[in-house]
Design an enzyme around this catalytic site. Sequence first.
Site, PDB file in Angstrom:
ATOM      1  N   SER A 266      55.813 -76.311  69.389  1.00 42.89           N
ATOM      2  CA  SER A 266      54.618 -75.779  70.046  1.00 42.89           C
ATOM      3  C   SER A 266      53.373 -76.574  69.660  1.00 42.89           C
ATOM      4  O   SER A 266      53.165 -76.891  68.486  1.00 42.89           O
ATOM      5  CB  SER A 266      54.416 -74.310  69.670  1.00 42.89           C
ATOM      6  N   ARG A 267      52.550 -76.857  70.660  1.00 43.30           N
ATOM      7  CA  ARG A 267      51.277 -77.527  70.389  1.00 43.30           C
ATOM      8  C   ARG A 267      50.162 -76.493  70.213  1.00 43.30           C
ATOM      9  O   ARG A 267      48.996 -76.842  70.063  1.00 43.30           O
ATOM     10  CB  ARG A 267      50.925 -78.493  71.515  1.00 43.30           C
ATOM     11  N   LYS A 322      59.248 -63.259  75.542  1.00 42.55           N
ATOM     12  CA  LYS A 322      58.195 -62.807  76.465  1.00 42.55           C
ATOM     13  C   LYS A 322      58.488 -61.424  77.049  1.00 42.55           C
ATOM     14  O   LYS A 322      57.575 -60.632  77.241  1.00 42.55           O
ATOM     15  CB  LYS A 322      58.010 -63.835  77.579  1.00 42.55           C
ATOM     16  N   ASP A 364      50.351 -67.370  81.718  1.00 44.29           N
ATOM     17  CA  ASP A 364      51.130 -68.423  82.385  1.00 44.29           C
ATOM     18  C   ASP A 364      50.899 -68.377  83.892  1.00 44.29           C
ATOM     19  O   ASP A 364      50.795 -69.414  84.553  1.00 44.29           O
ATOM     20  CB  ASP A 364      52.639 -68.232  82.149  1.00 44.29           C
ATOM     21  N   GLY A 392      64.494 -72.283  88.215  1.00 44.15           N
ATOM     22  CA  GLY A 392      64.555 -71.434  87.037  1.00 44.15           C
ATOM     23  C   GLY A 392      64.239 -70.008  87.444  1.00 44.15           C
ATOM     24  O   GLY A 392      63.616 -69.779  88.498  1.00 44.15           O
ATOM     25  N   ALA A 393      64.710 -69.063  86.628  1.00 46.15           N
ATOM     26  CA  ALA A 393      64.437 -67.658  86.947  1.00 46.15           C
ATOM     27  C   ALA A 393      64.091 -66.896  85.672  1.00 46.15           C
ATOM     28  O   ALA A 393      64.282 -65.688  85.579  1.00 46.15           O
ATOM     29  CB  ALA A 393      65.641 -67.032  87.643  1.00 46.15           C
ATOM     30  N   GLY A 395      61.161 -66.310  82.324  1.00 48.42           N
ATOM     31  CA  GLY A 395      59.818 -65.732  82.246  1.00 48.42           C
ATOM     32  C   GLY A 395      58.779 -66.538  83.019  1.00 48.42           C
ATOM     33  O   GLY A 395      58.019 -65.980  83.817  1.00 48.42           O
ATOM     34  N   GLY A 512      53.088 -80.627  82.723  1.00 46.30           N
ATOM     35  CA  GLY A 512      53.008 -79.327  82.050  1.00 46.30           C
ATOM     36  C   GLY A 512      51.788 -79.210  81.144  1.00 46.30           C
ATOM     37  O   GLY A 512      51.382 -78.099  80.784  1.00 46.30           O
TER      38      GLY A 512
HETATM   39  P1  NAP Z   1      63.436 -68.707  79.924  1.00 45.44           P
HETATM   40  O1  NAP Z   1      62.925 -67.351  80.196  1.00 45.44           O
HETATM   41  O2  NAP Z   1      64.430 -68.876  78.842  1.00 45.44           O
HETATM   42  O3  NAP Z   1      64.121 -69.267  81.253  1.00 45.44           O
HETATM   43  C1  NAP Z   1      64.720 -70.496  81.229  1.00 45.44           C
HETATM   44  C2  NAP Z   1      65.249 -70.781  82.623  1.00 45.44           C
HETATM   45  O4  NAP Z   1      65.770 -72.084  82.594  1.00 45.44           O
HETATM   46  C3  NAP Z   1      66.369 -69.866  83.044  1.00 45.44           C
HETATM   47  O5  NAP Z   1      66.275 -69.640  84.416  1.00 45.44           O
HETATM   48  C4  NAP Z   1      67.607 -70.676  82.699  1.00 45.44           C
HETATM   49  O6  NAP Z   1      68.702 -70.427  83.531  1.00 45.44           O
HETATM   50  C5  NAP Z   1      67.126 -72.064  82.959  1.00 45.44           C
HETATM   51  N1  NAP Z   1      67.870 -73.032  82.160  1.00 45.44           N
HETATM   52  C6  NAP Z   1      67.960 -73.070  80.813  1.00 45.44           C
HETATM   53  N2  NAP Z   1      68.720 -74.096  80.429  1.00 45.44           N
HETATM   54  C7  NAP Z   1      69.124 -74.715  81.566  1.00 45.44           C
HETATM   55  C8  NAP Z   1      69.941 -75.826  81.822  1.00 45.44           C
HETATM   56  N3  NAP Z   1      70.503 -76.519  80.818  1.00 45.44           N
HETATM   57  N4  NAP Z   1      70.151 -76.192  83.100  1.00 45.44           N
HETATM   58  C9  NAP Z   1      69.598 -75.487  84.113  1.00 45.44           C
HETATM   59  N5  NAP Z   1      68.818 -74.417  83.926  1.00 45.44           N
HETATM   60  C10 NAP Z   1      68.579 -74.029  82.664  1.00 45.44           C
HETATM   61  O7  NAP Z   1      62.254 -69.750  79.688  1.00 45.44           O
HETATM   62  P2  NAP Z   1      60.739 -69.686  80.178  1.00 45.44           P
HETATM   63  O8  NAP Z   1      59.910 -68.910  79.217  1.00 45.44           O
HETATM   64  O9  NAP Z   1      60.723 -69.279  81.569  1.00 45.44           O
HETATM   65  O10 NAP Z   1      60.279 -71.199  79.989  1.00 45.44           O
HETATM   66  C11 NAP Z   1      60.798 -72.223  80.809  1.00 45.44           C
HETATM   67  C12 NAP Z   1      60.117 -73.529  80.497  1.00 45.44           C
HETATM   68  O11 NAP Z   1      58.740 -73.439  80.776  1.00 45.44           O
HETATM   69  C13 NAP Z   1      60.196 -73.900  79.015  1.00 45.44           C
HETATM   70  O12 NAP Z   1      61.135 -74.877  78.832  1.00 45.44           O
HETATM   71  C14 NAP Z   1      58.815 -74.439  78.649  1.00 45.44           C
HETATM   72  O13 NAP Z   1      58.865 -75.817  78.360  1.00 45.44           O
HETATM   73  C15 NAP Z   1      58.017 -74.249  79.888  1.00 45.44           C
HETATM   74  N6  NAP Z   1      56.739 -73.570  79.586  1.00 45.44           N
HETATM   75  C16 NAP Z   1      55.603 -74.243  79.858  1.00 45.44           C
HETATM   76  C17 NAP Z   1      54.400 -73.636  79.628  1.00 45.44           C
HETATM   77  C18 NAP Z   1      53.146 -74.381  79.915  1.00 45.44           C
HETATM   78  O14 NAP Z   1      52.090 -73.816  79.680  1.00 45.44           O
HETATM   79  N7  NAP Z   1      53.193 -75.595  80.408  1.00 45.44           N
HETATM   80  C19 NAP Z   1      54.336 -72.346  79.134  1.00 45.44           C
HETATM   81  C20 NAP Z   1      55.516 -71.701  78.859  1.00 45.44           C
HETATM   82  C21 NAP Z   1      56.727 -72.312  79.088  1.00 45.44           C
HETATM   83  P3  NAP Z   1      69.754 -69.231  83.284  1.00 45.44           P
HETATM   84  O15 NAP Z   1      69.143 -68.024  83.908  1.00 45.44           O
HETATM   85  O16 NAP Z   1      70.975 -69.692  83.973  1.00 45.44           O
HETATM   86  O17 NAP Z   1      69.925 -69.099  81.812  1.00 45.44           O
END
Ligand code: NAP
Length: 540
Positions: A266-267, A322, A364, A392-393, A395, A512
Amino acid sequence: MPDAGRYASLMTLVACSVTVDRPDLVSPALDRAQGAKADGADVVEWRIDLLAKLPDAGGAIQRLLRESPLPAILTIRSEAEGGAYDGSPIDAARVLAAAIVCGTPPRFVDVEAALLRDHRASDAVHAALAGVEESRRPSLVVSLHDMAGRPTALWTELERMWSDPVCHVAKVAWTARTVRDNLEAFEVLGSRQGPTIALCMGEQGVLSRVMGAKFGAFLTFARLDDEEGTAPGQPTVRELVDRYRIKAITNRTRVYGVVGWPVSHSRGPVVHNAWFGQMGLDARYLPLPVGPTWESFKASLSELIEHPTLGLAGLSVTLPHKEHLVRFVQERGGARDDASLAIGAANTLVIDQESRALRACNTDALAGIESLAEALARASDDLRGLRVAILGAGGVARALAWACANAGAHVVVINRTHERAVECARSLDGRPGKRGPMRVEAGDAASIGCGCFHAFINATPLGMKDGPAPDESPIPDDVALDGVVVMDTVYVPERTPLVQQATSRGARVVTGTGMFLRQAALQCELWTGTRPSTISVQVS
Ligand code: NAP
C-alpha cells in the site's frame, strides 16, 4: 532501576542497526553509520554477533567504538534471540567486558537477560562496569527477544529488569502475531518503571516501532535504506524521520492507518503522511495488517478503536476486508454512506472524535467515476449513452459498476467466476440511479471482444506487483482498443501490462494512480475536513 541519566530523553531516540561480521567490514560499516547520521539517526547499534566469535576481533571492535560517528549500542545477539551468535554466554560477556573497559567505551551495552542469568557471564560484565569511572561507564540495556511470539513470562521478566539496579534500559521485543500485540507493547511502555523499549517485530509490528514514541519509548530501531533490517519489519531511518516524523510525535498524536491483508504494497502511508505533514496535522498513518478472516478483522478493529489512549481516528480498509467493514459498522449501529449501502463494500472508516460514532464510506466509487469521466471528457454524473465493461466483480468492481450505472452508463460486468458477475448485476440492475433506472448486466469472457464498449475498467488484481498474476492483462491481445478508454485500477506498478498494452494499441489510458490519489484525498477530507491536492504528493 536507575534512570538513564544523561541518556534519558523526552524524545524517542532512533537507533540504526549496522551489522559488522568481519574486521575487513569495519570501514564500510563506519560509512553506513555516517549515512545513518545524515538520515537523522541518533544512535548506531553495532551488531557484532559474528565478529564477536573471531579470536582477533578486539582491534576491530575498538576501532568501531573509537570512530563511531554516533553514540553506540554494542550488541551481541544470540541465535536463541534471533541473532547469529552461537557461542557461550561467558565468551560473549568477555567481549562486552573488554569493550566496556576500553579507552572509548560505547554509550550502551546490550546484554540479554538470559546472559545475566549465567553467573560467570554476569560477574564478568559487572566487574568490567565497576572498573570504569562513572562518567564514562556504559549504560546497560537488558534485553529479551522472542521470535516465536509474545514471551510467556513477559511481565515477570519486565518486573525483574525494572527492579535490577544495573539495568538502565529494559528492552522487550517479540514477533507480533496480530496487530493487537502492538497494544500490549504500548501497555508495557505505559507501565514502565524506568527507560523502556517495547516493540513488536515482523510486518504486524510496525505500529509499535513508530507509535511507541507516543507512549514514551526510550528508543526505536531502524535500518538503512539499502539494507535488510536486523529484525523483520524494521522501517528505514528515513521512513521514521521523514515519513513518520517520529521526532514530532506527541502523546496527543492521532492515529490513522490502512487495514488489509497484505498491506505492505500500500502507498497509503506515503501519501497520507505527506498530506498530514503538509497540513501540519499531529497525525500519523500506519500499515495495519489484519488477517483475512471476519473474526480477525472484528477482533482487531474492536481493540484498536476501543484502546483508551491510542487515539485511532480513522482507517482505510482494503482487500479482503471491504465487505467486513460494512458489516462491522452495521453491527455497531454506525452510519453507512450511499455508495457503501448500494455496493455492500466500504474502504473508509471515519471515527467521530467526540462521540466515537462510526461511519463507513466508499471513496473508490467517486474517485473511480471522476477519473473515468475525465478521460471520457464527460461530467462525472452523466455517462448516458456509454457502454462500460467492468472486469472483475469484487469490491472495486461493484463500486465502479454502481458509480457508472448511477451516472447513466450501460454497464457489463465480466468476471472469472461468472456467478459473481451475475450476482453483482442483479443487485444493481433496475435500481433507481441519478439518470433513471440503472442498467447493469453480466457478460461472459467472449463479450470483451464485441467492439461495443466505450471504456474498459480492470478491477481485478491482474498486473499487480506481488499479486496473483503480475505479468498478465485481463484484456486479450486481439481486442481492438483504438480510441477506447482503458482504465486500470491497479496502481503498483503504475505501468501495468494492461496500461502498456492499451497505450501501444491507441487507447486513452487512465492509470490506477489517478484513482488511488483521488480516493485517498477523499478519505483525508472525510477525516480532517480538508481535501488535499493530489499533485502535491508522489505515490512512490
Ligand atoms: P476483490 O474484492 O478481491 O475482487 C477481486 C476481483 O478480481 C474478483 O472479481 C476476482 O474474481 C478477480 N480476480 C482475482 N484474481 C484473479 C485472477 N487471477 N484472474 C482473474 N480474475 C481475478 O478486490 P477489489 O477490492 O475489488 O480490488 C481489485 C483491484 O483493485 C485490486 O487489485 C487493487 O489493485 C485495485 N484497487 C485500486 C484502487 C485504486 O484506488 N486505484 C483502490 C482499491 C483497489 P473471482 O470473483 O473469480 O474471485
